[in-house]
Every structure is written in structure tokens, then in C-alpha cells.
Write a protein that holds these residues in place. Structure first.
Motif, short mmCIF file in Angstrom:
data_model
loop_
_atom_site.label_atom_id
_atom_site.label_comp_id
_atom_site.label_asym_id
_atom_site.label_seq_id
_atom_site.Cartn_x
_atom_site.Cartn_y
_atom_site.Cartn_z
N UNK A 80 7.73 12.09 -1.97
CA UNK A 80 8.12 10.88 -2.46
C UNK A 80 8.41 9.61 -1.58
N UNK A 81 9.31 9.93 -0.62
CA UNK A 81 9.75 8.99 0.51
C UNK A 81 8.62 8.75 1.30
N UNK A 82 7.69 9.61 1.69
CA UNK A 82 6.31 9.43 2.47
C UNK A 82 5.50 8.47 1.92
N UNK A 83 5.14 8.72 0.53
CA UNK A 83 4.50 7.85 -0.23
C UNK A 83 4.89 6.57 -0.29
N UNK A 84 6.09 6.22 -0.52
CA UNK A 84 6.77 5.06 -0.71
C UNK A 84 6.63 4.22 0.64
N UNK A 85 6.83 4.84 1.78
CA UNK A 85 6.91 4.41 3.18
C UNK A 85 5.64 3.84 3.59
N UNK A 86 4.63 4.76 3.44
CA UNK A 86 3.36 4.41 3.99
C UNK A 86 2.79 3.33 2.80
N UNK A 87 2.86 3.30 1.88
CA UNK A 87 2.29 2.20 0.92
C UNK A 87 3.07 1.04 1.57
N UNK A 88 4.44 0.94 1.99
CA UNK A 88 5.09 -0.12 2.04
C UNK A 88 4.36 -0.88 3.52
N UNK A 89 4.39 0.24 4.37
CA UNK A 89 3.84 0.00 5.52
C UNK A 89 2.63 -0.69 5.51
N UNK A 90 1.53 -0.12 4.72
CA UNK A 90 0.24 -0.77 4.67
C UNK A 90 0.42 -2.21 4.21
N UNK A 91 1.04 -2.26 3.04
CA UNK A 91 1.32 -3.84 2.38
C UNK A 91 1.81 -4.56 3.69
N UNK A 92 2.91 -4.33 4.22
CA UNK A 92 3.54 -5.24 5.46
C UNK A 92 2.41 -5.60 6.45
N UNK A 93 1.51 -4.41 6.93
CA UNK A 93 0.45 -4.64 7.75
C UNK A 93 -0.45 -5.78 7.35
N UNK A 94 -0.94 -5.84 5.92
CA UNK A 94 -1.84 -6.68 5.81
C UNK A 94 -1.32 -8.33 5.70
#
Length: 260
Positions: A80-94
Motif C-alpha cells: 500500500x505504501x509503495x503504491x501511494x509513494x510511486x503515484x505521488x512521485x509520478x504526479x510530482x514529477x509531471x
């Protein structure tokens, strides 16, 4: 319709649906239902955050919230932590903006992990949910009526102007009494009064926590989903804080091999 009557009817209907669902649905179905509730929570949280950081909300956060809650309740906390972290990272990168990373992780943390603790409690013992509801519902009821009729001293004028110390005391006493009676009724060990007392305090913090977010974006309710109550977060803000307390207490008992 009178606002108080609307509030009472909404609460009554929701309470009946919740109680019937917990009693008759299997634990796995209850957990899936809670994961769907996290989707509503995330919708409200990210809509609020979007008023502060434009573009933080998107339809993808709804899918991510459900996926991360299901992962937490059925598979692994770390997944769960990994899913949230990766999604948040890709959003921030955009957006190429660190604020999107921090806002996103906070939004999921609040909207997924806290509500999902209800599902974790259901996995332990469904009756723990009824003890929890007794704590929160009696506390909320006493807070409303004591505050309305006897409240004079403001608890937190900036965060929640209508809340008073008198209402807070009424809430605490109501929660402890309601929790104690539920413990006795469901034959739990008396040491479960510990999370009841802690929750009697923290459920009020949970309410102020959500109020802080709403005040930051200048809105009264998290949404208008529930007549007389506002949004789903307005209804469960204190419940999800108390739920986390109950789950942590169980984990503590388990670490000492005395959970029961």
C-alpha cells in the motif's frame, strides 16, 4: 425540513446500514465496503487540497485509493505504501513541484490509512467495531447536546468556533460510559477501557484535525454528500482517529501475547 431532524434522520439511516452490514456481511465484504468508503474520503480530501494546490485532484486518485486500501486490508501494508509513494512521485514529477509529492502523500495517508483501520478491526473481531461506535456515537451525541445547551467557553475558536469546553467534557464522559457499557455487553476484557479513554480524547482531536484542513481552504463542509452532516469526512473524522487507537492497542496486546 428542520436541520436537526434532517441530521437525526441521516444519522439513523446510516447507522442502521452500517450495523446491518457489519452483522450480516462476511469480513471480506466489510473490508471491501470500507475500501470503497476510502474512495469517498479521498475524493473529499483531494478536492479540498485542490483548492490549495490546483491540479492535485484527478480521477486517478480514486483508483489509487481503492487499490492501496485493498492492498493494506488483504495483502501488505508495505505494498500500500509503495503504491501511494510511486503515484505521488509520478504526479510530482509531471508538475516538477515537491509540493505535489507532499500534498499527495498526506492526502492518501489521511484518506486511506485512517479509514482502513476500520477494516483491520473487522478482521480482529467485528464486535470491536461496535465498541468503537459506542465510544464515538455517544461522544458525538453528548457533545452536540451539552455544547448546544450549556456551552459557553470556546474550545478552539479558530478551528471550530461552535465547539466548547463544556461540549468536549460531555463528549468525553459520554464516550467513556458508552465504551464501558459496550465492553461489558460484548464480554471484552476490562483492559479495553484503555483505548476507550484514549479515544475519548483523540476523537475530538480528529474532529479538529479535519476542521484545520477545511479552514485552510475556507470551506464549511468536506462535501454535501450526507444531508445535515456535510461530507463523509465530516461524519467519520473522529471515528477514524479512534479506530486507529483501537487497532494500535490490539497490536500492543498481541506483542505481549495477551490479545483477546
Amino acid at each position: 425540513m428542520n436541520e436537526l431532524l434532517k441530521r437525526i434522520l441521516s444519522a439513523l439511516i446510516l447507522s442502521i446500514l452500517v450495523i446491518v452490514g457489519i452483522i450480516y456481511l462476511p469480513v471480506s465484504a466489510v473490508k471491501i465496503a470500507i475500501s470503497l468508503i476510502t474512495v469517498l474520503c479521498i475524493y473529499e480530501v483531494f478536492k479540498l487540497l485542490d483548492k490549495k494546490l490546483t491540479g492535485i485532484y484527478s480521477k486517478q486518485v480514486l483508483f489509487v485509493s481503492f487499490l492501496s486500501s485493498i492492498s493494506l486490508l488483504f495483502f501488505s501494508f508495505y505494498l500500500s505504501i509503495m503504491i501511494i509513494t510511486l503515484y505521488s512521485f509520478f504526479t510530482a514529477v509531471k508538475k516538477y513541484d515537491l509540493n505535489y509529492l507532499s500534498y499527495s502523500i498526506f492526502g492518501f495517508f489521511y484518506g486511506v490509512f485512517f479509514p482502513s483501520s476500520l477494516g483491520l478491526l473487522a478482521s480482529i473481531d467485528k464486535n470491536l467495531l461496535f465498541v468503537l461506535f459506542s465510544v464515538v456515537w455517544t461522544g458525538d451525541t453528548l457533545a452536540y447536546f451539552v455544547g448546544k445547551n450549556f456551552g459557553k467557553n470556546k474550545l478552539s475558536p479558530i478551528l471550530s468556533p461552535k465547539k466548547t469546553w463544556e461540549g468536549a467534557v460531555g463528549s468525553f464522559l459520554g464516550s467513556v460510559v458508552g465504551g464501558f457499557l459496550a465492553i461489558k455487553f460484548f464480554n471484552f476484557q476490562i483492559y479495553w477501557i484503555i483505548p476507550v479513554v484514549v479515544s475519548a480524547v483523540l476523537l475530538q482531536v480528529g474532529d479538529l484535525f479535519e476542521s484545520f484542513i477545511k479552514r485552510q481552504v475556507n470551506v464549511k463542509d468536506s462535501s454535501n454528500l450526507i444531508p445535515g452532516h456535510g461530507g463523509i469526512l465530516d461524519r467519520i473524522d473522529s471515528l477514524i482517529f479512534a479506530s486507529a487507537v483501537f487497532f494500535m492497542f490490539y497490536e500492543l496486546l498481541k506483542s505481549f501475547s495477551i490479545a483477546s
